[in-house]
Write an enzyme that holds these catalytic residues in place. Sequence first.
Site, mmCIF file in Angstrom:
data_model
loop_
_atom_site.group_PDB
_atom_site.id
_atom_site.type_symbol
_atom_site.label_atom_id
_atom_site.label_comp_id
_atom_site.label_asym_id
_atom_site.label_seq_id
_atom_site.Cartn_x
_atom_site.Cartn_y
_atom_site.Cartn_z
ATOM 1 N N GLY A 138 6.874 -2.018 4.645
ATOM 2 C CA GLY A 138 7.379 -3.382 4.552
ATOM 3 C C GLY A 138 8.363 -3.419 3.421
ATOM 4 N N HIS A 139 9.619 -3.609 3.743
ATOM 5 C CA HIS A 139 10.643 -3.633 2.713
ATOM 6 C C HIS A 139 11.133 -5.063 2.523
ATOM 7 C CE1 HIS A 139 11.552 0.877 3.531
ATOM 8 N NE2 HIS A 139 10.410 0.662 2.933
ATOM 9 N N LYS B 293 11.861 0.021 -2.338
ATOM 10 C CA LYS B 293 12.913 0.787 -1.669
ATOM 11 C C LYS B 293 13.893 -0.104 -0.934
ATOM 12 C CE LYS B 293 9.726 3.457 0.235
ATOM 13 N NZ LYS B 293 8.580 3.307 -0.623
ATOM 14 N N GLN C 53 6.867 4.367 2.565
ATOM 15 C CA GLN C 53 5.678 4.793 1.812
ATOM 16 C C GLN C 53 6.111 5.631 0.580
ATOM 17 O OE1 GLN C 53 5.265 5.507 5.545
ATOM 18 N NE2 GLN C 53 4.805 3.346 5.533
ATOM 19 N N ASP D 222 5.625 1.107 -1.935
ATOM 20 C CA ASP D 222 5.907 -0.201 -2.541
ATOM 21 C C ASP D 222 6.697 -0.078 -3.837
ATOM 22 O OD1 ASP D 222 4.340 -1.325 -0.473
ATOM 23 O OD2 ASP D 222 2.540 -0.863 -1.625
HETATM 24 P P1 IMP Z 1 -1.706 3.832 7.325
HETATM 25 O O1 IMP Z 1 -0.322 4.324 7.052
HETATM 26 O O2 IMP Z 1 -1.742 2.429 7.852
HETATM 27 O O3 IMP Z 1 -2.475 4.787 8.180
HETATM 28 O O4 IMP Z 1 -2.493 3.766 5.931
HETATM 29 C C1 IMP Z 1 -2.837 4.933 5.203
HETATM 30 C C2 IMP Z 1 -2.723 4.682 3.704
HETATM 31 O O5 IMP Z 1 -1.359 4.518 3.357
HETATM 32 C C3 IMP Z 1 -3.425 3.410 3.214
HETATM 33 O O6 IMP Z 1 -3.901 3.647 1.908
HETATM 34 C C4 IMP Z 1 -2.316 2.381 3.161
HETATM 35 O O7 IMP Z 1 -2.584 1.339 2.252
HETATM 36 C C5 IMP Z 1 -1.160 3.264 2.711
HETATM 37 N N1 IMP Z 1 0.140 2.743 3.119
HETATM 38 C C6 IMP Z 1 0.715 2.830 4.328
HETATM 39 N N2 IMP Z 1 1.931 2.274 4.321
HETATM 40 C C7 IMP Z 1 2.143 1.840 3.078
HETATM 41 C C8 IMP Z 1 3.261 1.207 2.442
HETATM 42 O O8 IMP Z 1 4.298 0.941 3.023
HETATM 43 N N3 IMP Z 1 3.085 0.908 1.129
HETATM 44 C C9 IMP Z 1 1.966 1.233 0.445
HETATM 45 N N4 IMP Z 1 0.912 1.832 0.992
HETATM 46 C C10 IMP Z 1 1.007 2.145 2.304
#
Ligand code: IMP
Length: 437
Positions: free
Chosen positions: A40-41, A16, A231, A13
């Site tokens: 999510g961009h 990007k 991420q 977040d």
């Molecule tokens: P997952 O990727 O859904 O398995 O989540 C694993 C961890 O990564 C969790 O703490 C999510 O909140 C975090 N996470 C996954 N994608 C994002 C992102 O795009 N932005 C921020 N945190 C993310």
Amino acid sequence: MSGVVVIGTQWGDEGKGKVVDLLTGEADLVVRFQGGNNAGHTLVVGGETYALHLVPSGILHKGKRSVVAPGVVVDPEVLLTEIRELKKRGVEVGPENLALSGKAHLILPYHNLLDEARENPPAVSGGDGRVRIGTTGRGIGPAYEDKASRQGLRLNDLLDLEVFRGKLESALLEKNCLLTGLYRKAPVKAEDLMAKARIWASELAPYVTDTFLLLLKAREAGKRILFEGAQGSQLDLDHGTYPYVTSSSTTSGGAATGSGVPFKELDRVLGLVKAYTTRVGEGPFPTELKDEAGDALREKGGEYGTTTGRPRRCGWLDMVVVRTARALSGVDGLAVTKLDVLRGLKELKIAVAYKTPAGRLEYLPQETRDLEGAVPEYRVFPGFSEDIGKARRLSDLPRNAREYLNAMEEEAGAPLALVSVGPERDETVILSKMFPA
Ligand code: IMP
């Protein structure tokens, strides 16, 4: 060719979307190489807001090719919805500007069910003692698990529905045992999924291609390729704050393995740094502000998940995190985002190290547990009250903002490449061109 990788240096977040969209102007192709629709961009272009989850941000530029590479996990339902929405809003999306690797693994409904069930296991399955990660619930972890255990279904499998059915039935043998036996859920029926698969196949087939060859041709033709990370570094499966991480390689190395373009051809790495820190989900966050100051950052910065709408945890800028990311990814330049959000704060703090029972740390420790009781060591700066939205050169920024930025460069050990001073494309101070001339 020339290649530039954009990665997040924090916990995701970092903003990007906007930076990738901006750099796309210099690129010919934009490649997503890891993650899925957990990303999510948000982009604001011409006053219109777009929230993209799977389609690379380059789609909003005419004449650029967006590529979803083998390292990405694709939820076909989400992808189709995204494509349809973009088209509805007048954005051109077709096989000429969007290519999907046939090797990319699919996120199927049972992955989402397993992801949710693991996060909220029924007590009867012994769930109470489990570590909650706070995932996005999008099936990311289970899909990557299947890829690693070689039980995954890929986009290519959709091109032959008989092959797809065979693999699906075999996968369901195990998944349904878990869903019904351990998690007390209803089983997934192959027939229901096949009905969906027919639609996915007919609508997605035109986009599926061999992106290795596509990228090879682009490289041979000297094209400029932008690698769009999702991420952030501390969510990296190998190098992040395990187990509070995602299931892919979010550091720059992931760009090479996920895309099939050798690391030698990745010329530069741009590290995105939000001017403060946020985190969603569980896991350590030493500079977190659990008070009104954190709430104020959340409101001002609109810190709610693009994907899940979850409120993000907010805190001061943490250069231990950014410094570690710089070292892990070989960051050449910092792209600072959301500096404008800090306007009006009386003072600004930057963590430069942690005091822990094991000693003073300047890099994140190997073991996440060792962050318990970590006390950040701060440098404190006076805030700025001026509107910075119109700044286009560093010298347009107020002195206090520049001092804050200087400290970031100093502490990260990398120079500034750009500073975003507002959500629109042009609200940016650009200090260096990213693609080599
Ligand atoms: P997952 O990727 O859904 O398995 O989540 C694993 C961890 O990564 C969790 O703490 C999510 O909140 C975090 N996470 C996954 N994608 C994002 C992102 O795009 N932005 C921020 N945190 C993310």
